[in-house]
Design a protein around this motif. Structure first.
Motif, PDB file in Angstrom:
ATOM      1  N   GLN A  35       0.152   5.860 -12.864  1.00 59.78           N
ATOM      2  CA  GLN A  35      -0.914   6.504 -12.094  1.00 59.78           C
ATOM      3  C   GLN A  35      -0.825   6.064 -10.643  1.00 59.78           C
ATOM      4  O   GLN A  35      -1.613   5.237 -10.190  1.00 59.78           O
ATOM      5  N   PRO A  36       0.115   6.604  -9.895  1.00 54.68           N
ATOM      6  CA  PRO A  36       0.299   6.105  -8.530  1.00 54.68           C
ATOM      7  C   PRO A  36      -0.929   6.376  -7.666  1.00 54.68           C
ATOM      8  O   PRO A  36      -1.504   7.456  -7.733  1.00 54.68           O
ATOM      9  N   ASP A  37      -1.355   5.396  -6.896  1.00 53.61           N
ATOM     10  CA  ASP A  37      -2.432   5.659  -5.938  1.00 53.61           C
ATOM     11  C   ASP A  37      -1.820   5.821  -4.556  1.00 53.61           C
ATOM     12  O   ASP A  37      -0.710   5.358  -4.291  1.00 53.61           O
ATOM     13  N   LEU A  38      -2.555   6.512  -3.703  1.00 53.11           N
ATOM     14  CA  LEU A  38      -1.982   6.882  -2.405  1.00 53.11           C
ATOM     15  C   LEU A  38      -1.781   5.674  -1.503  1.00 53.11           C
ATOM     16  O   LEU A  38      -0.807   5.614  -0.756  1.00 53.11           O
ATOM     17  N   GLU A  39      -2.688   4.717  -1.567  1.00 50.63           N
ATOM     18  CA  GLU A  39      -2.550   3.554  -0.692  1.00 50.63           C
ATOM     19  C   GLU A  39      -1.252   2.801  -1.014  1.00 50.63           C
ATOM     20  O   GLU A  39      -0.448   2.517  -0.126  1.00 50.63           O
ATOM     21  N   SER A  40      -1.052   2.475  -2.282  1.00 48.46           N
ATOM     22  CA  SER A  40       0.149   1.722  -2.661  1.00 48.46           C
ATOM     23  C   SER A  40       1.406   2.523  -2.343  1.00 48.46           C
ATOM     24  O   SER A  40       2.406   1.974  -1.869  1.00 48.46           O
ATOM     25  N   THR A  41       1.350   3.822  -2.618  1.00 42.42           N
ATOM     26  CA  THR A  41       2.515   4.673  -2.389  1.00 42.42           C
ATOM     27  C   THR A  41       2.873   4.700  -0.908  1.00 42.42           C
ATOM     28  O   THR A  41       4.036   4.517  -0.519  1.00 42.42           O
ATOM     29  N   LEU A  42       1.865   4.917  -0.073  1.00 38.57           N
ATOM     30  CA  LEU A  42       2.083   4.903   1.376  1.00 38.57           C
ATOM     31  C   LEU A  42       2.664   3.565   1.827  1.00 38.57           C
ATOM     32  O   LEU A  42       3.642   3.513   2.588  1.00 38.57           O
ATOM     33  N   ASP A  43       2.071   2.477   1.371  1.00 33.84           N
ATOM     34  CA  ASP A  43       2.483   1.158   1.843  1.00 33.84           C
ATOM     35  C   ASP A  43       3.945   0.893   1.494  1.00 33.84           C
ATOM     36  O   ASP A  43       4.720   0.424   2.332  1.00 33.84           O
ATOM     37  N   VAL A  44       4.311   1.181   0.239  1.00 36.34           N
ATOM     38  CA  VAL A  44       5.687   0.910  -0.186  1.00 36.34           C
ATOM     39  C   VAL A  44       6.648   1.850   0.548  1.00 36.34           C
ATOM     40  O   VAL A  44       7.702   1.428   1.043  1.00 36.34           O
ATOM     41  N   GLN A  45       6.294   3.140   0.667  1.00 35.80           N
ATOM     42  CA  GLN A  45       7.235   4.077   1.288  1.00 35.80           C
ATOM     43  C   GLN A  45       7.436   3.776   2.774  1.00 35.80           C
ATOM     44  O   GLN A  45       8.567   3.778   3.257  1.00 35.80           O
ATOM     45  N   TYR A  46       6.371   3.498   3.519  1.00 37.33           N
ATOM     46  CA  TYR A  46       6.577   3.300   4.965  1.00 37.33           C
ATOM     47  C   TYR A  46       6.870   1.856   5.347  1.00 37.33           C
ATOM     48  O   TYR A  46       7.620   1.621   6.303  1.00 37.33           O
ATOM     49  N   GLY A  47       6.323   0.883   4.608  1.00 35.82           N
ATOM     50  CA  GLY A  47       6.765  -0.495   4.856  1.00 35.82           C
ATOM     51  C   GLY A  47       8.250  -0.589   4.549  1.00 35.82           C
ATOM     52  O   GLY A  47       9.059  -1.083   5.352  1.00 35.82           O
ATOM     53  N   GLY A  48       8.631  -0.081   3.371  1.00 35.76           N
ATOM     54  CA  GLY A  48      10.018  -0.157   2.921  1.00 35.76           C
ATOM     55  C   GLY A  48      10.963   0.625   3.821  1.00 35.76           C
ATOM     56  O   GLY A  48      12.041   0.136   4.180  1.00 35.76           O
ATOM     57  N   ALA A  49      10.570   1.847   4.205  1.00 31.72           N
ATOM     58  CA  ALA A  49      11.469   2.657   5.042  1.00 31.72           C
ATOM     59  C   ALA A  49      11.646   2.021   6.418  1.00 31.72           C
ATOM     60  O   ALA A  49      12.734   2.046   6.993  1.00 31.72           O
ATOM     61  N   THR A  50      10.585   1.435   6.967  1.00 32.56           N
ATOM     62  CA  THR A  50      10.697   0.828   8.296  1.00 32.56           C
ATOM     63  C   THR A  50      11.521  -0.452   8.233  1.00 32.56           C
ATOM     64  O   THR A  50      12.339  -0.723   9.116  1.00 32.56           O
ATOM     65  N   ALA A  51      11.335  -1.228   7.165  1.00 30.60           N
ATOM     66  CA  ALA A  51      12.086  -2.487   7.027  1.00 30.60           C
ATOM     67  C   ALA A  51      13.495  -2.232   6.511  1.00 30.60           C
ATOM     68  O   ALA A  51      14.253  -3.183   6.276  1.00 30.60           O
ATOM     69  N   GLN A  52      13.820  -0.968   6.288  1.00 28.49           N
ATOM     70  CA  GLN A  52      15.150  -0.559   5.835  1.00 28.49           C
ATOM     71  C   GLN A  52      15.549  -1.301   4.555  1.00 28.49           C
ATOM     72  O   GLN A  52      14.852  -1.179   3.560  1.00 28.49           O
ATOM     73  N   THR A  53      16.601  -2.068   4.545  1.00 26.58           N
ATOM     74  CA  THR A  53      17.047  -2.617   3.262  1.00 26.58           C
ATOM     75  C   THR A  53      16.408  -3.963   2.888  1.00 26.58           C
ATOM     76  O   THR A  53      16.903  -4.653   2.010  1.00 26.58           O
ATOM     77  N   ALA A  54      15.328  -4.310   3.550  1.00 28.09           N
ATOM     78  CA  ALA A  54      14.675  -5.595   3.224  1.00 28.09           C
ATOM     79  C   ALA A  54      14.228  -5.611   1.766  1.00 28.09           C
ATOM     80  O   ALA A  54      13.967  -4.571   1.174  1.00 28.09           O
ATOM     81  N   ASP A  55      14.115  -6.812   1.208  1.00 26.29           N
ATOM     82  CA  ASP A  55      13.529  -6.965  -0.129  1.00 26.29           C
ATOM     83  C   ASP A  55      12.041  -6.647  -0.038  1.00 26.29           C
ATOM     84  O   ASP A  55      11.333  -7.250   0.769  1.00 26.29           O
ATOM     85  N   VAL A  56      11.580  -5.727  -0.872  1.00 24.52           N
ATOM     86  CA  VAL A  56      10.164  -5.361  -0.852  1.00 24.52           C
ATOM     87  C   VAL A  56       9.463  -5.985  -2.052  1.00 24.52           C
ATOM     88  O   VAL A  56       9.948  -5.902  -3.181  1.00 24.52           O
ATOM     89  N   TRP A  57       8.329  -6.633  -1.767  1.00 21.78           N
ATOM     90  CA  TRP A  57       7.456  -7.168  -2.825  1.00 21.78           C
ATOM     91  C   TRP A  57       6.227  -6.267  -2.900  1.00 21.78           C
ATOM     92  O   TRP A  57       5.690  -5.850  -1.867  1.00 21.78           O
ATOM     93  N   PHE A  58       5.751  -6.044  -4.126  1.00 25.52           N
ATOM     94  CA  PHE A  58       4.523  -5.276  -4.342  1.00 25.52           C
ATOM     95  C   PHE A  58       3.564  -6.177  -5.111  1.00 25.52           C
ATOM     96  O   PHE A  58       3.863  -6.589  -6.225  1.00 25.52           O
ATOM     97  N   TRP A  59       2.436  -6.518  -4.488  1.00 24.14           N
ATOM     98  CA  TRP A  59       1.572  -7.579  -5.013  1.00 24.14           C
ATOM     99  C   TRP A  59       0.169  -7.010  -5.191  1.00 24.14           C
ATOM    100  O   TRP A  59      -0.456  -6.614  -4.214  1.00 24.14           O
ATOM    101  N   THR A  60      -0.301  -6.948  -6.429  1.00 27.70           N
ATOM    102  CA  THR A  60      -1.654  -6.445  -6.660  1.00 27.70           C
ATOM    103  C   THR A  60      -2.562  -7.617  -7.009  1.00 27.70           C
ATOM    104  O   THR A  60      -2.177  -8.513  -7.751  1.00 27.70           O
ATOM    105  N   VAL A  61      -3.755  -7.603  -6.451  1.00 29.10           N
ATOM    106  CA  VAL A  61      -4.641  -8.761  -6.515  1.00 29.10           C
ATOM    107  C   VAL A  61      -5.852  -8.442  -7.378  1.00 29.10           C
ATOM    108  O   VAL A  61      -6.514  -7.430  -7.169  1.00 29.10           O
ATOM    109  N   ASN A  62      -6.120  -9.308  -8.323  1.00 31.68           N
ATOM    110  CA  ASN A  62      -7.368  -9.261  -9.083  1.00 31.68           C
ATOM    111  C   ASN A  62      -8.358 -10.079  -8.292  1.00 31.68           C
ATOM    112  O   ASN A  62      -8.385 -11.296  -8.413  1.00 31.68           O
ATOM    113  N   GLY A  63      -9.153  -9.411  -7.480  1.00 33.26           N
ATOM    114  CA  GLY A  63     -10.071 -10.172  -6.640  1.00 33.26           C
ATOM    115  C   GLY A  63      -9.914  -9.730  -5.195  1.00 33.26           C
ATOM    116  O   GLY A  63      -9.445  -8.623  -4.925  1.00 33.26           O
TER     117      GLY A  63
END
Ligand code: NAG
Ligand code: NAG
Ligand code: NAG
Ligand code: NAG
Length: 598
Positions: free
Chosen positions: A263-291
């Motif tokens: 169930q992709p949400d728009l915020e996470s999708t945007l963040d991963v697509q544009y953080g990742g695309a701008t950082a090019q081949t950098a290692d991307v971490w996706f961190w979801t917080v309970n709290g």
């Protein structure tokens, strides 16, 4: 999630960076079962906080011989954690009183307890709560203020997980707002119409002079942090995004926290697509917080290895932190306690050489404290973490309508999607504001944190420039001014659940600037230098050394929210302003300044 047809072009949605209302959509049900369990954490009182702050400022000061001499997580903990007997005593107390999974993290304790133990320890009654809108969200909480038991009270700073009801945002709006024109009147120097074309990764690269096909250092990393049950991008959307934009596949190497890719949400999708695309081949971490920010910052400070850059497209007014922070915080004073504690965690993170970025908010100067523009007593509000001095606060710009005299328009012909739908061509950046955009960039002055020395010259120049300012009684001119920098925040093309979406927000800007910091780190790592860590002193020093390190945004203001305009706010002008900060990054001169540092 609503369904948009890929070929439906004029359908817009919005990603509010800032949670846009107080969430009282939690309903209290029956008393929680005695053997149900509750996760909570206890933040212990720390030591040497003056040394922590001074050391962080020293290693982040480009003029200091200690510039870049970051500490390890363990060295930081040795400095600030209470003496070992303290955390042992608190951990043992919890174990003795029926808690399990007790984790001793030196300056905080994480634990799980059955409801009957938790009720006894903290003198509360625990109930089942369900969220009216997000029906899958259920938690156990108390509606009462917790009491810290006498045996451990002298060691305890705050407790989270017992009494607060977390804020869950309602999700992106599904239609382009058609604001009532009467709500958008009489603000100074409006930004004017925006380029109707879409923003794709090439737009950002060309506008900011970022090299494409850059080979990142293998240790470069960027983390996108998500809160409030936003926990999902869809890996196959990344493939579609790469194909449609003609950019490399984004490399998500690590998921931390709950992940629900169906169930992709728009915020996470945007963040991963544009953080990742701008950082090019950098290692991307996706961190979801309970709290909220305490849970995240305390865990990040203790995580080894950790990502070097973290972007948080989330925020809420400083004095309202208690709504989602700690249960017994009911007034402005205790929100300040919460902010203070998280700011200490942010300093610990900075001293490790990690850069934190946060959105400056989507509701202009009125902010989420006055989203309907009606308050006369408090017309202006703030945001946390976006107004924290220890994060790089990122505002939003947009491209002005294309001018016929623009000799070098942006060329996105290598993005296949731009052959189907028009992409932006303008190179003139102005303040991102309603009603041309769906949001207005946040910016102003913190309620709590005094003005840091590293920004005093730039901020005081703004205050003394003669620009129209709000009445002094509505903001703390001697406090920390935000944002620090800005980046495009309007009309981003993303792919979520196989569908094309166009989104606006400082939620777009923060991951993009985070991606740029990840690239800057890469150049430094290639030269055997440190990461940038807490980068704000360097950003202001780069500006002082060469103003061309930033594209100055001088058009527009932040009087409006997403839906109306207030009668006061801040105005963009030459140099730093409380609308777009220093401006957007100009990669080559910024890099050459950064390469000149040790
Ligand atoms: C409850 O949720 C609805 C829908 O998301 C939202 O419009 C409303 O403002 C919320 N109510 C409160 C009091 O937060
Ligand atoms: C990456 O980091 C590791 C561990 O610190 C180090 O051994 C390695 O040399 C680094 N690689 C590069 C290319 O800098
Ligand atoms: C929460 O309550 C405890 C116990 O009454 C108190 O010591 C503490 O200061 C309170 N914290 C805040 C943030 O108000
Ligand atoms: C200024 O800051 C103080 C505390 O630092 C706060 O009590 C006050 O409300 C703030 N004023 C405004 C106008 O935000």
């Amino acid at each position: 999630m609503r369904v948009l047809l890929l070929l439906v072009f004029l359908v817009f949605c919005i990603i509010p960076a800032a949670l846009s209302f107080r969430d009282t959509n939690w309903s209290k049900y029956n008393r929680a079962g005695k053997k149900e369990t509750v996760d909570f954490r206890i933040a212990l009182n720390q030591r040497n906080l003056d040394v922590l702050e001074n050391t962080l400022l020293d290693v982040s000061n480009p003029e200091s011989p200690n510039y870049g001499k970051h500490w390890t997580s363990e060295q930081v903990a040795d400095l600030v954690a209470p003496e070992p007997y303290v955390s042992k005593k608190v951990a043992n107390y919890l174990k003795k009183n029926g808690c399990h999974n007790v984790e001793n993290h030196r300056d905080y304790i994480k634990a799980t307890g059955p409801v009957d133990s938790v009720e006894k320890i903290f003198s509360v009654e625990m109930y089942n709560y369900k969220h009216n809108i997000k029906s899958d969200q259920a938690i156990i909480r108390s509606s009462e203020t917790y009491q810290v038991p006498f045996e451990i009270s002298q060691y305890v700073h705050i407790v989270s997980g017992i009494s607060e009801l977390p804020h869950l945002k309602s999700g992106p709006k599904s239609q382009r707002l058609r604001p009532n024109p009467k709500d958008f009147q009489a603000t100074p120097a409006p930004a004017g119409p925006a380029d109707p074309g879409m923003v794709v990764p090439q737009t950002i690269q060309q506008l900011y002079g970022i090299p494409s096909n850059y080979q990142n250092n293998q240790n470069t990393s960027l983390c996108l942090a998500e809160f409030a049950a936003d926990r999902s991008y869809q890996p196959k959307d990344l493939k579609t995004f790469a194909a449609k934009t003609g950019t490399p596949l984004i490399n998500v190497v690590k998921n931390v926290g709950p992940f629900q890719p169906t169930q992709p949400d728009l915020e996470s999708t945007l963040d991963v697509q544009y953080g990742g695309a701008t950082a090019q081949t950098a290692d991307v971490w996706f961190w979801t917080v309970n709290g909220w920010m305490y849970e995240f910052s305390s865990d990040l400070a203790a995580t080894v290895p950790a990502p070097y850059v973290v972007s948080m497209s989330w925020g809420w007014p400083e004095p309202l932190q208690c709504q989602q922070g700690i249960g017994n915080c009911t007034d402005g004073e205790s929100s300040q306690d919460y902010v203070n504690r998280v700011n200490i965690e942010f300093q610990k993170i900075g001293l490790r050489g990690i850069t934190l970025l946060a959105s400056s908010g989507d509701q202009g100067a009125p902010g989420d404290g006055n989203p309907s523009c009606t308050s006369r007593d408090q017309p202006i509000s703030t945001i946390f973490p976006g107004a924290s001095p220890w994060v790089t606060s990122v505002g939003a710009t947009m491209l002005a309508a294309p001018s016929t005299s623009n000799p070098n328009p942006i060329d996105t012909s290598d993005a296949p999607v731009c052959g189907i739908h028009a992409c932006a061509t303008s190179t003139q950046e102005v303040t991102c504001s309603s009603p041309s955009a769906l949001i207005t960039t946040g910016g102003g002055f913190s309620n709590y944190s005094p003005q840091p020395a590293w920004q005093s010259k730039a901020v005081n120049a703004y205050l003394n420039s003669g620009v129209v300012l709000p009445n002094k009684k509505f903001f703390n001119a001697s406090n920390r001014g935000f944002p620090d920098v800005s980046g495009l925040g309007h009309n981003y093309y993303i792919v979520a659940a196989d569908q094309m979406n166009l989104v606006d927000g400082t939620s777009c800007s923060s991951p993009v600037i985070g991606g740029i910091v990840a690239l800057l780190n890469s150049y430094r790592l290639d030269n055997g230098k440190s990461t940038l860590g807490f980068i704000n002193p360097v950003l202001y020093a780069a500006y002082a050394s060469n103003p061309a390190a930033f594209n100055d945004i001088t058009v527009g203001n932040n009087y409006c929210t997403e839906s109306c305009c207030a009668t006061t706010g801040f105005v963009a002008t030459k140099g730093w302003d409380a609308v777009t900060g220093l401006g957007s990054p100009n990669f080559k001169p910024l890099l050459s300044y950064i390469q000149s540092l040790n």
